[in-house]
Every structure is written in structure tokens, then in C-alpha cells.
Design a protein around this motif. Structure first.
Motif, PDB file in Angstrom:
ATOM      1  N   HIS A 210     121.748  24.660  87.167  1.00  0.00           N
ATOM      2  CA  HIS A 210     121.313  23.255  86.737  1.00  0.00           C
ATOM      3  C   HIS A 210     119.910  23.463  85.985  1.00  0.00           C
ATOM      4  O   HIS A 210     118.869  23.629  86.701  1.00  0.00           O
ATOM      5  CB  HIS A 210     121.412  22.235  87.549  1.00  0.00           C
ATOM      6  N   GLU A 211     119.719  22.896  84.663  1.00  0.00           N
ATOM      7  CA  GLU A 211     118.523  23.184  84.147  1.00  0.00           C
ATOM      8  C   GLU A 211     117.366  22.355  84.734  1.00  0.00           C
ATOM      9  O   GLU A 211     116.377  22.763  84.904  1.00  0.00           O
ATOM     10  CB  GLU A 211     118.501  22.737  82.363  1.00  0.00           C
ATOM     11  N   ASP A 212     117.852  21.184  85.509  1.00  0.00           N
ATOM     12  CA  ASP A 212     116.692  20.289  85.812  1.00  0.00           C
ATOM     13  C   ASP A 212     116.398  20.754  87.359  1.00  0.00           C
ATOM     14  O   ASP A 212     115.416  20.231  87.970  1.00  0.00           O
ATOM     15  CB  ASP A 212     117.030  19.028  85.837  1.00  0.00           C
ATOM     16  N   GLN A 213     116.810  22.125  87.834  1.00  0.00           N
ATOM     17  CA  GLN A 213     116.313  22.441  89.081  1.00  0.00           C
ATOM     18  C   GLN A 213     115.962  24.034  88.912  1.00  0.00           C
ATOM     19  O   GLN A 213     115.523  24.433  89.951  1.00  0.00           O
ATOM     20  CB  GLN A 213     117.344  22.411  90.136  1.00  0.00           C
ATOM     21  N   HIS A 214     116.272  24.512  87.817  1.00  0.00           N
ATOM     22  CA  HIS A 214     116.099  26.094  87.656  1.00  0.00           C
ATOM     23  C   HIS A 214     114.482  26.168  87.761  1.00  0.00           C
ATOM     24  O   HIS A 214     113.680  25.437  87.257  1.00  0.00           O
ATOM     25  CB  HIS A 214     116.551  26.229  86.197  1.00  0.00           C
ATOM     26  N   HIS A 215     114.054  27.393  88.488  1.00  0.00           N
ATOM     27  CA  HIS A 215     112.711  27.800  88.624  1.00  0.00           C
ATOM     28  C   HIS A 215     111.892  26.715  89.235  1.00  0.00           C
ATOM     29  O   HIS A 215     110.848  26.422  88.876  1.00  0.00           O
ATOM     30  CB  HIS A 215     112.118  28.019  87.305  1.00  0.00           C
ATOM     31  N   LEU A 216     112.501  25.651  89.914  1.00  0.00           N
ATOM     32  CA  LEU A 216     111.613  24.512  90.627  1.00  0.00           C
ATOM     33  C   LEU A 216     112.055  24.530  92.264  1.00  0.00           C
ATOM     34  O   LEU A 216     113.410  24.496  92.479  1.00  0.00           O
ATOM     35  CB  LEU A 216     112.214  23.325  90.002  1.00  0.00           C
ATOM     36  N   ARG A 217     111.329  24.467  93.009  1.00  0.00           N
ATOM     37  CA  ARG A 217     111.561  24.390  94.475  1.00  0.00           C
ATOM     38  C   ARG A 217     111.151  22.968  94.877  1.00  0.00           C
ATOM     39  O   ARG A 217     109.953  22.363  94.686  1.00  0.00           O
ATOM     40  CB  ARG A 217     110.702  25.421  95.168  1.00  0.00           C
ATOM     41  N   MET A 218     111.951  22.224  95.824  1.00  0.00           N
ATOM     42  CA  MET A 218     111.803  20.836  96.089  1.00  0.00           C
ATOM     43  C   MET A 218     110.859  20.883  97.357  1.00  0.00           C
ATOM     44  O   MET A 218     111.070  21.571  98.335  1.00  0.00           O
ATOM     45  CB  MET A 218     113.015  20.107  96.289  1.00  0.00           C
ATOM     46  N   VAL A 219     109.809  20.100  97.092  1.00  0.00           N
ATOM     47  CA  VAL A 219     108.740  19.890  98.227  1.00  0.00           C
ATOM     48  C   VAL A 219     108.220  18.594  98.420  1.00  0.00           C
ATOM     49  O   VAL A 219     108.864  17.601  97.632  1.00  0.00           O
ATOM     50  CB  VAL A 219     107.637  20.850  97.886  1.00  0.00           C
ATOM     51  N   ASP A 220     107.486  18.461  99.467  1.00  0.00           N
ATOM     52  CA  ASP A 220     106.995  16.914  99.734  1.00  0.00           C
ATOM     53  C   ASP A 220     106.236  16.600  98.504  1.00  0.00           C
ATOM     54  O   ASP A 220     105.455  17.212  98.016  1.00  0.00           O
ATOM     55  CB  ASP A 220     106.285  16.830 100.957  1.00  0.00           C
ATOM     56  N   ARG A 221     106.141  15.084  97.988  1.00  0.00           N
ATOM     57  CA  ARG A 221     105.352  14.811  96.834  1.00  0.00           C
ATOM     58  C   ARG A 221     103.833  15.291  97.222  1.00  0.00           C
ATOM     59  O   ARG A 221     103.496  15.845  96.295  1.00  0.00           O
ATOM     60  CB  ARG A 221     105.494  13.233  96.980  1.00  0.00           C
ATOM     61  N   ARG A 222     103.370  15.266  98.289  1.00  0.00           N
ATOM     62  CA  ARG A 222     102.021  15.580  98.478  1.00  0.00           C
ATOM     63  C   ARG A 222     101.587  17.005  98.380  1.00  0.00           C
ATOM     64  O   ARG A 222     100.730  17.413  97.643  1.00  0.00           O
ATOM     65  CB  ARG A 222     102.033  15.621 100.179  1.00  0.00           C
ATOM     66  N   GLU A 223     102.656  17.932  98.625  1.00  0.00           N
ATOM     67  CA  GLU A 223     102.555  19.510  97.913  1.00  0.00           C
ATOM     68  C   GLU A 223     102.355  19.617  96.638  1.00  0.00           C
ATOM     69  O   GLU A 223     101.776  20.317  96.189  1.00  0.00           O
ATOM     70  CB  GLU A 223     103.889  20.163  98.626  1.00  0.00           C
ATOM     71  N   ALA A 224     103.365  18.664  95.760  1.00  0.00           N
ATOM     72  CA  ALA A 224     103.027  18.809  94.296  1.00  0.00           C
ATOM     73  C   ALA A 224     101.867  18.366  93.731  1.00  0.00           C
ATOM     74  O   ALA A 224     101.322  18.899  92.893  1.00  0.00           O
ATOM     75  CB  ALA A 224     104.242  17.990  93.756  1.00  0.00           C
ATOM     76  N   TYR A 225     100.895  17.593  94.568  1.00  0.00           N
ATOM     77  CA  TYR A 225      99.656  17.225  94.253  1.00  0.00           C
ATOM     78  C   TYR A 225      98.681  18.121  94.921  1.00  0.00           C
ATOM     79  O   TYR A 225      97.565  18.098  94.341  1.00  0.00           O
ATOM     80  CB  TYR A 225      99.453  15.682  94.784  1.00  0.00           C
ATOM     81  N   ALA A 226      99.143  18.738  95.833  1.00  0.00           N
ATOM     82  CA  ALA A 226      98.299  19.824  96.397  1.00  0.00           C
ATOM     83  C   ALA A 226      98.094  21.074  95.516  1.00  0.00           C
ATOM     84  O   ALA A 226      97.190  21.742  95.720  1.00  0.00           O
ATOM     85  CB  ALA A 226      98.482  20.124  97.783  1.00  0.00           C
ATOM     86  N   ALA A 227      99.111  20.960  94.610  1.00  0.00           N
ATOM     87  CA  ALA A 227      99.105  22.275  93.767  1.00  0.00           C
ATOM     88  C   ALA A 227      97.657  22.326  92.875  1.00  0.00           C
ATOM     89  O   ALA A 227      96.980  21.236  92.750  1.00  0.00           O
ATOM     90  CB  ALA A 227     100.195  22.498  92.812  1.00  0.00           C
ATOM     91  N   ASP A 228      97.476  23.431  92.299  1.00  0.00           N
ATOM     92  CA  ASP A 228      96.215  23.481  91.188  1.00  0.00           C
ATOM     93  C   ASP A 228      96.180  22.435  90.109  1.00  0.00           C
ATOM     94  O   ASP A 228      95.411  21.931  89.593  1.00  0.00           O
ATOM     95  CB  ASP A 228      95.972  24.888  90.803  1.00  0.00           C
ATOM     96  N   LEU A 229      97.468  22.414  89.735  1.00  0.00           N
ATOM     97  CA  LEU A 229      97.845  21.731  88.635  1.00  0.00           C
ATOM     98  C   LEU A 229      99.309  20.612  88.810  1.00  0.00           C
ATOM     99  O   LEU A 229     100.140  21.532  89.397  1.00  0.00           O
ATOM    100  CB  LEU A 229      98.067  22.410  87.182  1.00  0.00           C
ATOM    101  N   THR A 230      99.138  19.632  88.579  1.00  0.00           N
ATOM    102  CA  THR A 230     100.447  18.796  88.437  1.00  0.00           C
ATOM    103  C   THR A 230     100.782  18.286  87.108  1.00  0.00           C
ATOM    104  O   THR A 230     100.138  17.524  86.570  1.00  0.00           O
ATOM    105  CB  THR A 230     100.279  17.606  89.527  1.00  0.00           C
ATOM    106  N   TYR A 231     102.208  18.636  86.945  1.00  0.00           N
ATOM    107  CA  TYR A 231     102.807  17.798  85.609  1.00  0.00           C
ATOM    108  C   TYR A 231     103.579  16.482  85.894  1.00  0.00           C
ATOM    109  O   TYR A 231     104.305  16.862  86.988  1.00  0.00           O
ATOM    110  CB  TYR A 231     103.616  18.875  84.806  1.00  0.00           C
ATOM    111  N   GLY A 232     103.722  15.645  85.304  1.00  0.00           N
ATOM    112  CA  GLY A 232     104.365  14.566  85.329  1.00  0.00           C
ATOM    113  C   GLY A 232     104.135  13.324  84.395  1.00  0.00           C
ATOM    114  O   GLY A 232     103.342  13.700  83.647  1.00  0.00           O
ATOM    115  N   THR A 233     105.271  12.445  84.585  1.00  0.00           N
ATOM    116  CA  THR A 233     105.033  11.250  83.447  1.00  0.00           C
ATOM    117  C   THR A 233     104.028  10.269  84.036  1.00  0.00           C
ATOM    118  O   THR A 233     103.599  10.193  85.180  1.00  0.00           O
ATOM    119  CB  THR A 233     106.345  10.395  83.422  1.00  0.00           C
TER     120      THR A 233
END
Ligand SMILES: Nc1ncnc2c1ncn2[C@@H]1O[C@H](COP(=O)(O)OP(=O)(O)OP(=O)(O)O)[C@@H](O)[C@H]1O
Ligand SMILES: [Mg+2]
Length: 868
Positions: A210-233
Motif C-alpha cells: 500500500h502506497e500510503d504505508q510503504h517505507h513508513l512505520r507507525m509510531v506514537d505521535r510523540r515519536e514523529a515529533y521527536a524526530a529531527d524533522l517532521t513533515y505534515g499538513t
């Protein structure tokens, strides 16, 4: 005053700024060889080195040249793309917190990697504190890794306009960041992420069909913000902020500050989207029964009961209407003796009534909203996308639900709200990029204190350098339209190497029917010759209507009309001169209502066959459609089977990525709402995966081409053809795929690249230009044309009458287009007027929110104090 001095001194401030930045670019270029010398590990180690130097109090600005050189090198190794010099200039502007206006297709996605990387470097103060405690004051003893789950960097944000672009860009650029040891988080809308509790990290180990999950690992939202960079709308970032401030403890918060953000498509986010604030709300009164009742009342009214002003977006009851409503409800709307004294009860009733009237008469299904699984979902007018979870306020949403017979949800009270403007003003440093900003420079300056820097295109920049090998030329095509292109100075034949987009003048018809016919005729013309086409529409409804017209039967009707018209003209020794031909007027009615028997009779009288594929008809059609005889077979196929095409709209978006990937292929026809209007990158000949370009670069490097990144794709192809295929080694499949792709691409290029057709003007010119910008990217050939009619909304509401009466007076045939000169100005004027009105709406919204903002800041501050 300042401006005047500059002018007297003979410098365009914009140009001088660009020149100034290009001095820094030279420094970055000077570092290139050194960075090429690092192996992958040494390149990755640069990140820690930079962070160490920052910890030793070096300034971020001083790191810029080296950081940019590192990103460029990482990009060359991973994507096989070398940032152009203008892209570095754009990167510097973004680092300085400006808005970089870089034309559509210039590669802003790649530009953003430079300042994002640089600004992701500074150390998170909490982390520094922990590091000091653990390893002491001397940073040379520190290891730059998360401590107690506290990330090393401060976190930077890339904001874009939709989920598709957020995940596309995060993954696309993710390889660069990973090569430099940084990780990337991706936010996606609530429906995909357990109501916004989760998000993703880019993870190239994780494969998915599924394109919308390819190369993406689901994590807690907090972790996505803990990343060095965060992409989103923007709405995901904004809602997270609001939700964070509603949590009961600090630990439940997901965001960790607002240091630096780049807003992609900044005009859309900060200007268009800014019209609706973000709201988190919960249920309040239960008035659902009233909405249902009122919807029935409104439906049984007759036209004399109300007056609609589409222009002001209002519906008002007439006096007759009020009496009518009172009798239907069996209660008075006001006291006849004292009409000014309205009881609170009556005021509420009037509120329901007003919204029900608007819902009934102003809000259109499949244009303003969709009904899906019993729910009313708003369609965003600027992006053509669904906005699930968002609701119109003041009871309008309930009224629309009642109108559609959907379940009416009870009215909401607002728990938390913020305007987009105020969310973005929180960032310590804010930058933006877009293809269309300059027209809105004043607003960016006033509201966000953002400067706009217009950056030339890569080709303009190259051609303006002293050592350029390019020359810009102008020519006319076979129809007499002027166009510009670039050729090599060394090439005495001056054959075009790069192009500027051909924007053909608008074509305007009296009726929508005639406009639709003209559009389909144009599609027929280009599709038959194999040129890919992107047709933009302003509503789901129109995209589906045009899709219906590409089926075999309506296409056959359309060409039958053309054949009859032509035969009649010939027999009567006339040429089309725009004047009405009464005998042919019956052919102008809607395609599906044409009197077939009468048409047959006419064909008989004119002594032509009625079957469009009959050889002599086919031949005539080739001439009418301006096609070469070689295309007879393709034309015949289209007449038999219709025009194959894809539709991309809010109702049908699951295959979005695939549709876009194929949209530039030979003969592709794509009908899309504004969904495909921004950010979407359509590759001529179809999509070329990055792993292919990277493999090709490796093969070329191995066989002695030191800088495959500096070569155009065509040069790479030429080079590969001179290499013994045995040398392709393990990359044989990729190289062969590349060669085949290049062949397809060449075919499409020879035909003129992607052709964009607009079917209506949008209120804002920027939106139209974004649609055009899907073609002719990176110096590719490409063209665009808009078809309009006097029945279009913009024309109807804003000054179409003038032109319409003109057409009437001149007795112009409905089937004939109008000279653009006449109406062109009216269109422009209408757009400017609406743009101005919208600016006012936004200013007021902001003034109102400013008051709230002070309050919000105080309350949230107090909460923070209580929590800590
Ligand atoms: N330095 C480069 N070398 C080669 N190709 C590049 C380079 N930079 C960008 N490209 C290519 O140019 C195309 C357009 O890039 P991108 O979509 O980022 O443009 P954009 O400026 O964001 O356009 P839009 O305004 O439409 O969003 C992409 O296919 C990308 O791979
Ligand atoms: Mg883009």
C-alpha cells in the motif's frame, strides 16, 4: 523612499539579493570536491561534527556552506540529483526566514532539504542539559545520541498542503536525511492514525504494497515529533497544538516547541487556508429535530418566497415567503404589531431557517460537499480535497445534513480554536516557498512579517551567467503563437534544448455546452496524437460530467455534429466566420438531447454517411481535428471505444499516486479537480523511480563518468549507449528500464510534452497558475490553455453581463468562440476584485482572533505553569 533610491542607483533589490546569495553559493561550490572525497561514513559523521561545533559556540550561519555542501553530496549519492546553484540560493533565503518564490517544477522539495538539515542541527536545550550532567561541560566528550528519550536536535517542521505530499516528500527526501544520520517523522490525518494518536517514521526497511504505508512505520505521535524533522499538513500541526493544550498532563503532549518551519505552498496555507480557523469542539444543544423540520419547510417553498444572491452568498425571505413559512410552521416568526421585537425563541428559529435556506440554495452537493456513508463531508474549494472532521459552523453543517437526509449531528461548542495565522506566528523562525507568492507579498509582509524573494528559474539563472553556454530564443509555432526556448550557443542549428511553457490565450464560449464540446475536441486532438493531457476542473461534479463525455457514444455524437457542420458549410459555400447559422442552431443543444433522426436526415441530404468511422468520414475528421493521416487507426480506435482516461477527485483518491505516476505517459488523459493543482510532479513518459536514476548514476561512475549528476538524462542515455552492456552488471534491469523509459519520454517530448487544459477560472489567479505549472517543469516542453464560458460562475457573478450582451448583439454563434481580447480584461478584473474582497475577510478574521489570541496565550501559559 528607500525604493526610489534603489531605483536611482539602478539596482532591483530582488536581483541584488539574489546576486549576494550567489556569492555564498560559490563558497559551497568550492567545497564540493572536498565533500566528494568523503566516504559515506565520513559524510554521515559530518552531522555530529557540526553539532559539536555548535556546542562549542560556533554560529549556525557560519556552518551554512559546509552543511549545504553535505546535503548536496548526500543527495547526489542517494537520489542522483545535484542541487542547482539557484536551489542553493533558495535554500539560503529559506534559512533566513524568507519566502522563496521559485516557479512550479523548479524543485522546491529538494531545496527545502538544505535549510531543514541546517536548522535541524542545533542542540535541544534539554538534551544539552542531560549531556552536561552525564559527560561534563566539555562537548568533545559527548556522544550525540538521544538521552532518556530526549532527542539531540530541536526538531524542525516542513508543512505542506495535503497528506499525499507530506508522505511523498518525507520519503523522497528521507534518503538524504538518513545518509546524514537524521530521521524523519510524518503526520497523517486522524482517520489514518487512530484519531491522531499515532503517526509515522520514515523507515526504508519497511515494505508495503500500500502506497500510503510503504517505507513508513507507525509510531506514537510523540515519536514523529521527536524526530529531527517532521513533515505534515498545517491542520495536523495546528490540531496537535490545540489538543496538546487540552491534555491533563505535560507527558501527554506530542509537540515539543516551534523553532523552525518551512511552509511549502505557502500562499495556500497562509492565505487560502487561513480563511477557516482550526476548531476543536464537542456537542452542545440538541436542536437536530428543528433542522430536519426546517429542511422540509424550505423544500416546500416556491421561488417567489425568497431571493438568492449568489454573489453575496445570501438567501433572504420575501414578505410572501415569511407568511408562507409561518403557515407551514403554524407559528408566527414575529409579532405583527411590533416586528422589531423578536423573542429569543424566534431568533433561534430564524437562525435555523436562514441556514436551511443557505444549505438548500447555495451549497451544492458534489461541489461544496460530498455525502459519503451517510455523512456530509466538506470539499475544500482550493485543493479539491475532502476535509473529514471539519464542520461548517453556526448550524450550517446541520442544515446541510438535514437537506441531504443524513443524520443530523447535534450542534457543537468550541473547546479550542486557533487561526492558521496565529499558529504560525509562534515559530521562532518561519520560512515559506511556493510557485506563486509575489502577488500576495503585501499580505505576507503585513501579517507574518515575511519577505518574498523571487528567484529566477534554473535556466534563467544559467543563461544570465557570464560563462553561459545557453542562449534564449523566440519563435512562432505553426499557428502563429510565440514561444521561447533555450538552445546551446555552440549549436549553429539552434535547435531547442529547453523550453518555456506555452500558455495559449483563453478561449471563451457563450454556453457551457459549447465549452465542454471544445474541451472534448481538444482532448480528442491531442490524445489521438499521443500527447498526455491533464484536465483541471473546479468541482467533482464537473470532473465526472466531462469524464462521461469521453465515452464512445458522446464522442461519436460530437464528431457527427462536426461532420454535419462542415458538410453544410461546404455545400452552401460558406466558411465559419462566427456568425449564427440558423439552419445549424439545432445542433447546439446538449449532446444527449440531440435529435438523432433529424441529424440522420440532414446527413442524407448532405450526402454524407452518418457513421464517423466510414473511410471518407474518417478522412474528413482527420482534417477537422488537424491530425495527420498516420493517426487514422488511433482515431478509429477512439471513435469505437471512447477516450481512455483516469479521474482524480475527492471521491476517488485512493489510487492518487498511481494516477499521478502515469499521467505523463504516452496518450494518458487525466481529469482532476484542484487535487492535482499543487505540488504534483508529473513526469513525461511516466514516472522514473529514484532507485533507477541512482543505479544509472552508479553504472556511469563506475565506467569513468566522474559526475553523472551534472549530466542531463539525455546525456546519461547517450553515455549508456556507448558502454558495453556487459558493464551494466547487477544493474542491467534498471539500466534497460531507464533506456525504455527514455524512449517513451522522447516520444512525449517530441509531441510537445504535457498539455494542461483548464475548464474554468478560479477566483484567485494563483490557483490557475498552479494548474498550468503541472506542465513544462524543469525546462521540459509543455503547454496550457483555459476554456471558459459566459455561464461559468466567475463570469456570471462578476461582470459577465457586459460580455454576454455584447455576444448577443453581435449574433455570435454559440458554437463559435469569442475573441479573448474582449473578455480577457473582464476575467482579470473579476479575479482581482474577488482577491481583494478575500484579503479583507482574512484581515477581519485575524483582527478578531488577535483578541482571542492574547487570551489564549495567557490561559495556556497559566496551564503550563500549573503543570510544571
Ligand atoms: N537538482 C535537480 N536535478 C535534477 N532534477 C531535479 C533537481 N531538482 C528537482 N528536480 C526534479 O524536478 C521535478 C520537480 O520538482 P518538485 O516537485 O520539487 O518541484 P516544485 O518546485 O516543488 O514544484 P511545485 O511548485 O509544482 O510544487 C522533480 O521531478 C524533481 O525530481
Ligand atoms: Mg512542490
Amino acid at each position: 523612499m528607500l525604493n526610489r533610491i534603489v531605483r536611482i542607483m539602478g539596482g532591483d533589490p530582488n536581483k541584488r539579493q539574489v546576486e549576494k546569495f550567489s556569492e555564498t553559493v560559490e563558497i559551497v561550490n568550492g567545497l564540493e570536491e572536498q565533500f566528494e572525497g568523503f566516504n559515506d561514513e565520513a559524510l554521515r559523521a559530518k552531522t555530529n561534527e557540526f553539532r559539536l561545533r555548535l556546542a562549542q559556540s560556533e554560529m549556525l550561519d557560519d556552518l551554512l556552506p559546509e552543511a549545504f555542501a553535505a546535503v548536496r553530496e548526500a543527495s547526489k549519492r542517494t537520489l542522483g540529483q545535484r542541487h542547482y546553484d539557484v536551489q542553493l540560493i533558495g535554500g539560503i533565503a529559506l534559512h533566513q526566514g524568507k519566502i522563496a518564490e521559485m516557479r512550479t517544477g523548479e524543485g522546491k522539495t529538494l531545496v527545502a532539504t538544505l535549510p531543514l538539515y541546517l536548522n535541524a542541527l542545533p542542540l535541544n536545550p534539554q538534551w544539552s542539559e542531560l549531556a552536561r550532567r552525564k559527560w561534563g561541560e566539555d562537548p568533545t566528550r559527548w556522544t550525540f545520541e538521544p538521552l532518556e528519550e530526549t532527542p539531540v536536535g530541536q526538531g524542525v517542521h516542513l508543512i505542506t498542503v495535503n497528506d499525499y505530499l507530506a508522505r511523498r516528500d518525507a520519503r523522497w527526501m528521507g534518503v538524504i536525511y538518513n545518509a546524514l544520520g537524521l530521521n524523519v517523522g510524518v503526520l497523517q490525518m486522524a482517520a489514518r492514525t487512530e484519531n491522531g494518536k499515532k503517526a509515522f517514521l520514515v523507515d526504508f526497511e519497511r515494505e508495503s504494497p500500500h502506497e500510503d504505508q510503504h517505507h513508513l512505520r507507525m509510531v506514537d505521535r510523540r515519536e514523529a515529533y521527536a524526530a529531527d524533522l517532521t513533515y505534515g499538513t498545517n491542520s495536523e500541526f495546528g490540531f496537535d497544538y490545540l489538543r496538546d493544550n487540552m491534555t491533563m498532563s505535560l507527558d501527554d503532549r506530542v509537540q515539543r516547541g516551534h523553532t523552525y518551519a518551512i511552509v511549502d505552498e505557502v500562499d495556500n496555507v497562509l492565505i487560502d487556508e487561513a480563511r477557516t480557523p482550526l476548531i476543536i469542539s464537542g456537542p452542545a444543544h440538541d436542536d437536530t429535530a428543528w433542522y430536519v423540520r426546517m429542511a422540509q419547510v424550505v423544500k416546500s417553498l416556491s421561488p417567489e418566497d425568497y431571493e438568492i444572491s449568489e454573489r453575496d452568498r445570501t438567501v433572504t425571505l420575501t414578505e410572501i415567503g415569511e407568511t408562507h413559512v409561518e403557515s407551514l410552521l403554524d407559528m408566527p416568526l414575529r409579532d405583527p404589531d411590533r416586528p422589531e421585537d423578536v423573542t429569543p425563541e424566534q431568533a433561534r428559529l430564524m437562525g435555523f431557517l436562514e441556514q436551511s435556506l443557505r444549505a438548500q440554495h447555495l451549497f451544492k452537493r458534489n461541489k461544496d460537499y460530498l455525502v459519503q456513508a451517510g455523512k456530509v463531508i466538506i470539499i475544500d474549494e482550493f485543493t479539491g480535497r475532502l476535509m473529514p472532521g471539519r464542520r461548517w459552523s453556526d448550524g450550517l453543517h446541520q442544515a446541510v445534513e438535514a437537506k441531504e437526509g443524513a443524520r443530523v449531528q447535534s450542534e457543537n461548542v468550541t473547546y479550542a480554536t486557533i487561526t492558521i495565522q496565529n499558529y504560525f506566528r509562534m515559530y521562532q523562525k518561519l520560512a515559506g516557498m511556493t510557485g506563486t507568492a509575489v502577488t500576495e507579498a503585501e499580505e505576507f509582509d503585513k501579517i507574518y512579517k515575511l519577505d518574498v524573494l523571487a528567484i529566477p528559474t534554473n535556466l534563467e539563472y544559467l543563461a544570465s551567467r557570464a560563462d553561459t553556454t545557453l542562449i534564449e530564443l523566440e519563435d512562432r509555432d505553426e499557428k502563429g503563437y510565440k514561444y521561447q526556448y533555450y538552445a546551446d550557443q555552440a549549436d549553429s542549428g539552434r535547435s531547442p534544448r529547453f523550453w518555456k511553457r506555452k500558455d495559449y490565450p483563453d478561449v471563451v464560449y457563450r454556453s457551457e455546452e459549447a465549452k465542454l464540446r471544445a474541451i472534448v475536441t481538444e482532448i480528442l486532438h491531442y490524445h489521438t496524437s499521443g500527447r498526455p493531457i491533464l484536465l483541471g476542473t473546479t468541482s467533482v461534479e464537473l470532473s465526472e460530467r466531462i469524464s462521461g463525455r469521453l465515452r464512445a457514444e458522446p464522442v461519436r455524437r460530437l464528431v457527427q455534429v462536426a461532420l454535419l457542420r462542415q458538410a453544410w458549410m461546404e455545400q452552401h459555400n460558406r466558411v465559419e466566420d462566427g456568425r449564427v447559422v440558423p439552419e445549424l442552431e439545432f445542433l447546439n443543444q446538449p449532446l444527449d438531447q440531440l435529435p438523432i433522426a433529424e441529424m440522420r436526415k440532414m446527413a442524407h441530404e448532405l450526402e454524407i454517411g452518418f457513421n464517423p468511422e466510414a473511410p471518407d468520414n474518417l478522412e474528413k475528421l482527420l482534417t477537422i481535428l488537424e491530425l495527420s493521416p498516420a493517426e487514422a487507426t488511433r482515431l478509429e480506435g477512439v471513435l469505437k471505444a471512447g477516450i481512455p482516461h483516469q479521474v482524480l477527485n475527492a471521491r476517488k483518491h485512493t489510487e492518487e499516486s498511481q494516477i499521478i505516476a502515469g499521467a505523463g505517459a504516452f496518450g494518458a488523459v487525466t481529469i482532476a479537480t484542484n487535487m492535482a493543482g499543487r505540488g504534483v510532479d508529473i513526469k513525461l513518459g511516466g514516472d522514473l523511480a529514484d532507485q533507477i536514476t541512482a543505479a544509472v548514476s552508479r553504472v556511469l561512475r563506475r565506467t569513468g563518468y566522474a559526475d553523472p549528476y551534472d549530466m542531463t538524462l539525455e546525456e546519461q542515455r547517450q553515455a549508456l549507449l556507448t558502454i558495453d552492456p556487459a558493464e551494466y552488471g547487477i544493474y542491467e534491469a534498471e539500466v534497460n528500464y531507464f533506456l525504455k523509459h527514455m524512449e517513451d519520454m522522447q516520444r512525449v517530448r517530441d509531441l510537445g510534452g504535457l498539455h494542461v487544459i483548464g475548464s474554468e477560472r478560479h477566483e484567485a489567479r494563483r490557483i490557475d497558475n498552479q494548474l498550468r505549472g503541472r506542465s513544462a517543469r524543469q525546462g521540459d516542453p509543455g503547454s496550457s490553455r483555459f476554456y471558459l464560458s459566459m455561464e461559468d460562475e466567475l463570469m456570471r457573478l462578476f461582470g459577465g453581463q457586459q460580455a454576454e450582451s455584447l455576444m448577443q448583439r453581435m449574433r455570435i454563434d454559440e458554437a463559435m468562440p469569442l475573441e479573448v481580447g474582449l473578455v480577457g480584461r473582464i476575467v482579470e478584473q473579476s479575479q482581482t476584485r474577488v482577491e481583494g474582497a478575500n484579503f479583507d475577510i482574512r484581515k477581519h478574521l485575524l483582527e478578531y482572533d488577535d483578541v482571542l489570541n492574547m487570551q489564549r496565550a495567557k490561559v495556556y501559559e497559566q496551564r503550563n505553569r500549573i503543570f510544571t
